[in-house]
Design a protein around this motif. Structure first.
Motif, PDB file in Angstrom:
ATOM      1  N   ASN A   1      -5.132   5.281   8.920  1.00  0.00           N
ATOM      2  CA  ASN A   1      -6.269   4.393   8.749  1.00  0.00           C
ATOM      3  C   ASN A   1      -7.054   4.832   7.522  1.00  0.00           C
ATOM      4  O   ASN A   1      -7.720   5.863   7.541  1.00  0.00           O
ATOM      5  CB  ASN A   1      -7.178   4.427   9.982  1.00  0.00           C
ATOM      6  CG  ASN A   1      -6.648   3.592  11.107  1.00  0.00           C
ATOM      7  OD1 ASN A   1      -6.305   2.431  10.912  1.00  0.00           O
ATOM      8  ND2 ASN A   1      -6.597   4.162  12.291  1.00  0.00           N
ATOM      9  N   ASN A   2      -6.947   4.083   6.448  1.00  0.00           N
ATOM     10  CA  ASN A   2      -7.650   4.376   5.213  1.00  0.00           C
ATOM     11  C   ASN A   2      -8.765   3.352   5.026  1.00  0.00           C
ATOM     12  O   ASN A   2      -8.757   2.299   5.658  1.00  0.00           O
ATOM     13  CB  ASN A   2      -6.680   4.315   4.035  1.00  0.00           C
ATOM     14  CG  ASN A   2      -5.478   5.194   4.250  1.00  0.00           C
ATOM     15  OD1 ASN A   2      -5.606   6.373   4.570  1.00  0.00           O
ATOM     16  ND2 ASN A   2      -4.291   4.628   4.085  1.00  0.00           N
ATOM     17  N   PRO A   3      -9.735   3.657   4.185  1.00  0.00           N
ATOM     18  CA  PRO A   3     -10.847   2.704   4.008  1.00  0.00           C
ATOM     19  C   PRO A   3     -10.393   1.296   3.636  1.00  0.00           C
ATOM     20  O   PRO A   3     -10.956   0.321   4.107  1.00  0.00           O
ATOM     21  CB  PRO A   3     -11.675   3.353   2.891  1.00  0.00           C
ATOM     22  CG  PRO A   3     -11.408   4.809   3.030  1.00  0.00           C
ATOM     23  CD  PRO A   3      -9.965   4.910   3.449  1.00  0.00           C
ATOM     24  N   GLU A   4      -9.356   1.171   2.802  1.00  0.00           N
ATOM     25  CA  GLU A   4      -8.942  -0.155   2.335  1.00  0.00           C
ATOM     26  C   GLU A   4      -7.512  -0.512   2.722  1.00  0.00           C
ATOM     27  O   GLU A   4      -6.982  -1.539   2.260  1.00  0.00           O
ATOM     28  CB  GLU A   4      -9.083  -0.237   0.813  1.00  0.00           C
ATOM     29  CG  GLU A   4     -10.487   0.007   0.293  1.00  0.00           C
ATOM     30  CD  GLU A   4     -11.462  -1.079   0.705  1.00  0.00           C
ATOM     31  OE1 GLU A   4     -11.018  -2.226   0.933  1.00  0.00           O
ATOM     32  OE2 GLU A   4     -12.669  -0.784   0.815  1.00  0.00           O
ATOM     33  N   SER A   5      -6.873   0.294   3.550  1.00  0.00           N
ATOM     34  CA  SER A   5      -5.478   0.012   3.894  1.00  0.00           C
ATOM     35  C   SER A   5      -5.122   0.639   5.231  1.00  0.00           C
ATOM     36  O   SER A   5      -5.874   1.452   5.784  1.00  0.00           O
ATOM     37  CB  SER A   5      -4.538   0.548   2.805  1.00  0.00           C
ATOM     38  OG  SER A   5      -4.562   1.968   2.784  1.00  0.00           O
TER      39      SER A   5
END
Lengths: 207, 97
Positions: free
Chosen positions: A81-85
């Motif tokens: 879980n990344n900020p934009e992806s």
């Protein structure tokens, strides 16, 4: 019923149309119907947690006039879980019964699926080893997709995608299928046509 | 610690000032929020909680806003556990009256 082969790590009729979210939210049910060049299938699965799902699939293969009923499991091995992806790796496997020419044999499958996406870019890869009472067969597929517009939470999200499928044992080993994906709330619809003129339809609903 | 203190104050207010009822909201930044189809899991998970009135998801700001029923609230630890169970990661919880 007649079992001609013992069941081991096998492979089966799992349509290679990459399933968006093989595992749902905790307590969620998912229903799917699909049709592609070779198969029609119906699938239902339940996710006790966001980590795995258990399901049933019924599939008819038009190429060899076989029907498969199977129980399967999808497992979320890893998620980023990344900020934009978001990136995911899933493992899948199942066992079932194959009806062919009034005979019933054991069969099954195992496979791997990975995906990475942002709000406008989607990529995925999956492979499946299948066993239908004879030598195992291998198939793989990759998808790339692009959403031309950023949509809000309550809007229909359109995606333009291209799927490349590779089935070494097939008479046409490589198939290209451009498709349109529409997503709205808990419903996803995919419509496409392959370079061989076959229509693909995939409808999924979460409950 | 600050957020926990805020939660404590709001909870105490709920208990000791029944006449002054209010609907608290909790906000958090979510990682992995890339599509509404996927984010439905947050809505499903939180709307099962008896304290929750409504949940709003903003894909642009990656912000989830949880609106509680009057006089009710849940801890940030529980909210974080729910978000994690739904398959996401959350940071920067804050409670607002």
């Amino acid at each position: 019923m007649k079992y001609t082969h013992s069941i081991y790590a096998l492979a089966l009729l799992l349509p290679l149309a990459a399933e968006a979210r093989p595992v749902s939210y905790p307590g969620g049910w998912t229903g799917m119907v699909s049709r592609d060049a070779d198969r029609d299938d119906l699938e239902v699965h339940y996710s006790p947690t966001a980590r795995y799902a258990l399901g049933y699939r019924a599939e008819y293969d038009r190429t060899d006039n076989t029907t498969m009923h199977s129980l399967f499991s999808n497992y979320l091995l890893k998620r980023w879980n990344n900020p934009e992806s978001q990136g995911n790796i899933y493992l899948r496997g199942g066992v079932g019964l194959l009806d062919r020419d009034e005979n019933t044999t054991g069969a099954g499958f195992y496979g791997f699926q990975a995906d990475w996406e942002t709000r406008q870019i989607f990529t995925s890869y999956e492979n499946t080893v299948r066993y239908k009472g004879d030598d195992p067969s291998f198939a793989q597929a990759a998808r790339v997709g692009f959403s031309p517009i950023l949509t809000g939470y309550d809007e229909v999200a359109p995606w333009l995608m291209l799927e490349v499928k590779h089935e070494p044992e097939s008479t046409d080993p490589v198939t290209l299928t451009p498709l349109l994906r529409l997503m709205y709330h808990t419903t996803m619809l995919e419509l496409g046509a392959s370079d061989q003129g076959d229509v693909m339809l995939h409808l999924m609903k979460r409950f | 610690m600050k957020t926990q203190f805020k939660t404590l104050v709001i909870t105490a207010a709920v208990i000791f000032m029944p006449a002054a009822s209010f609907a608290a909201t909790m906000k958090a930044d979510i990682s992995g929020l890339v599509c509404a189809f996927c984010a439905q899991s947050l809505e499903k998970v939180f709307m099962k909680q008896p304290e929750v009135e409504e949940i709003k998801v903003d894909l642009d700001s990656k912000l989830v806003t949880i609106i509680f029923k009057e006089g009710q609230v849940i801890s940030t630890e529980r909210a974080n556990a729910l978000i994690t169970d739904a398959g996401y990661a959350a940071q920067n919880f804050r409670i607002e009256e």
